[in-house]
Every structure is written in C-alpha cells, then in structure tokens.
Scaffold this motif. Structure first.
Motif, PDB file in Angstrom:
ATOM      1  N   GLN A 131       0.831  -1.196   0.000  1.00  0.00           N
ATOM      2  CA  GLN A 131       0.000   0.000   0.000  1.00  0.00           C
ATOM      3  C   GLN A 131       0.874   1.258   0.000  1.00  0.00           C
ATOM      4  O   GLN A 131       2.014   1.230   0.481  1.00  0.00           O
ATOM      5  CB  GLN A 131      -0.916   0.007   1.220  1.00  0.00           C
ATOM      6  N   PRO A 132       0.350   2.349  -0.515  1.00  0.00           N
ATOM      7  CA  PRO A 132       1.097   3.613  -0.443  1.00  0.00           C
ATOM      8  C   PRO A 132       1.490   3.920   0.998  1.00  0.00           C
ATOM      9  O   PRO A 132       0.696   3.739   1.931  1.00  0.00           O
ATOM     10  CB  PRO A 132       0.086   4.634  -0.972  1.00  0.00           C
ATOM     11  N   GLY A 139       3.845   2.317   2.493  1.00  0.00           N
ATOM     12  CA  GLY A 139       4.457   1.112   3.033  1.00  0.00           C
ATOM     13  C   GLY A 139       5.914   0.965   2.650  1.00  0.00           C
ATOM     14  O   GLY A 139       6.504   1.852   2.015  1.00  0.00           O
ATOM     15  N   PRO A 178       2.575   5.350  -5.395  1.00  0.00           N
ATOM     16  CA  PRO A 178       2.109   4.639  -6.596  1.00  0.00           C
ATOM     17  C   PRO A 178       3.065   4.806  -7.774  1.00  0.00           C
ATOM     18  O   PRO A 178       3.222   3.876  -8.581  1.00  0.00           O
ATOM     19  CB  PRO A 178       0.751   5.283  -6.869  1.00  0.00           C
ATOM     20  N   THR A 201       5.741   2.180  -8.660  1.00  0.00           N
ATOM     21  CA  THR A 201       5.369   0.912  -9.280  1.00  0.00           C
ATOM     22  C   THR A 201       6.183   0.676 -10.542  1.00  0.00           C
ATOM     23  O   THR A 201       6.221   1.522 -11.445  1.00  0.00           O
ATOM     24  CB  THR A 201       3.865   0.898  -9.630  1.00  0.00           C
ATOM     25  N   VAL A 217       2.713  -0.643  -6.058  1.00  0.00           N
ATOM     26  CA  VAL A 217       2.262   0.188  -4.945  1.00  0.00           C
ATOM     27  C   VAL A 217       0.839   0.644  -5.243  1.00  0.00           C
ATOM     28  O   VAL A 217       0.597   1.464  -6.130  1.00  0.00           O
ATOM     29  CB  VAL A 217       3.182   1.395  -4.740  1.00  0.00           C
ATOM     30  N   SER A 218      -0.093   0.079  -4.512  1.00  0.00           N
ATOM     31  CA  SER A 218      -1.503   0.346  -4.801  1.00  0.00           C
ATOM     32  C   SER A 218      -2.351   0.102  -3.561  1.00  0.00           C
ATOM     33  O   SER A 218      -2.045  -0.779  -2.749  1.00  0.00           O
ATOM     34  CB  SER A 218      -1.981  -0.559  -5.936  1.00  0.00           C
ATOM     35  N   SER A 219      -3.423   0.883  -3.453  1.00  0.00           N
ATOM     36  CA  SER A 219      -4.363   0.675  -2.355  1.00  0.00           C
ATOM     37  C   SER A 219      -5.512  -0.225  -2.795  1.00  0.00           C
ATOM     38  O   SER A 219      -6.409  -0.522  -2.007  1.00  0.00           O
ATOM     39  CB  SER A 219      -4.881   2.018  -1.859  1.00  0.00           C
TER      40      SER A 219
END
Length: 121
Positions: free
Chosen positions: A13-14, A16, A87, A90, A119-121
């Motif tokens: 997650q962003p 992290g 994000p 990524t 990197v994503s929620s």
C-alpha cells in the motif's frame, strides 16, 4: 557463469515499505558496482540507486530520502530498502552488477531477471 537472483517484490500500500535483495552466484572473483534500476510500464529503464565498492552511493532525485541501497560483499548481495512508497514507484526493479569472474581480466555487466513492485491501495 554468473547469475543474479532478485527477491522481495510484491504488492504494498502507499506509504508502506519493501526490501529488495539481489544475490550473485557463480565463479565470482570480485564485484565492483552494484546498482538498482526500474522500468515502469511505457517508460524507459532508469537508474534508481548505485553503490560503488568503497562505500559511495548515489540516488535518483525521486527516491532520495526514501530508498537506501546497501551491500554485503561477503554474500555478493545488494539490497534496496524502500520506505514511504508511492504509486509512482510501481515498476519492475532490476539489479545490475559489474563482476569479474575467476580467470577473467575485465569486469562484465550482469543483470537480474527483475522483480515487480506494485504500490496500490
């Protein structure tokens, strides 16, 4: 024959963190530079972080203060600690080393196979 094996990528997650590893194996005599690159979809591969034998490091402006490159020469391994991930981080991350093999008189450029960081929620 020398090869690099990367590990540590994945979905995060962003905000992290992830730690990438890249280990070299084979008939290694010495290793000079150890670098991390990344390539996002539709973009060119770019240098993220560089480590020169002797201790100096360099970073892309976009990752300064968030990413840290380190190396363990005894294990022929380079690491990339990535914190506060965004994000836009990524990409597929690749390690590269300049390696002199046993019996060789010059350093060769060797690339890993790449590991995906998403990197994503």
């Amino acid at each position: 024959q020398v090869q690099l094996v990367e590990s540590g990528g994945g979905l995060v997650q962003p905000g992290g963190s992830l730690r990438l590893s890249c280990a070299a194996s084979g008939s290694i005599f010495s290793i000079n530079g150890m670098d991390w690159y990344r390539q996002a979809p539709g973009k060119e591969r770019e240098l993220v972080a560089a480590s020169i034998d002797g201790g100096s490091t360099d970073y892309a402006e976009s990752v300064k203060g968030r990413f840290t490159i380190s190396r363990d020469n005894a294990k022929s391994t380079v690491y990339l600690q990535m914190n506060s991930l965004k994000p836009e981080d990524t990409a597929v991350y690749y390690c590269k080393m300049w390696i002199k093999t046993s019996g060789s008189y010059r350093y060769l450029e060797v690339w890993g196979q790449g590991t995906l960081v998403n990197v994503s929620s």
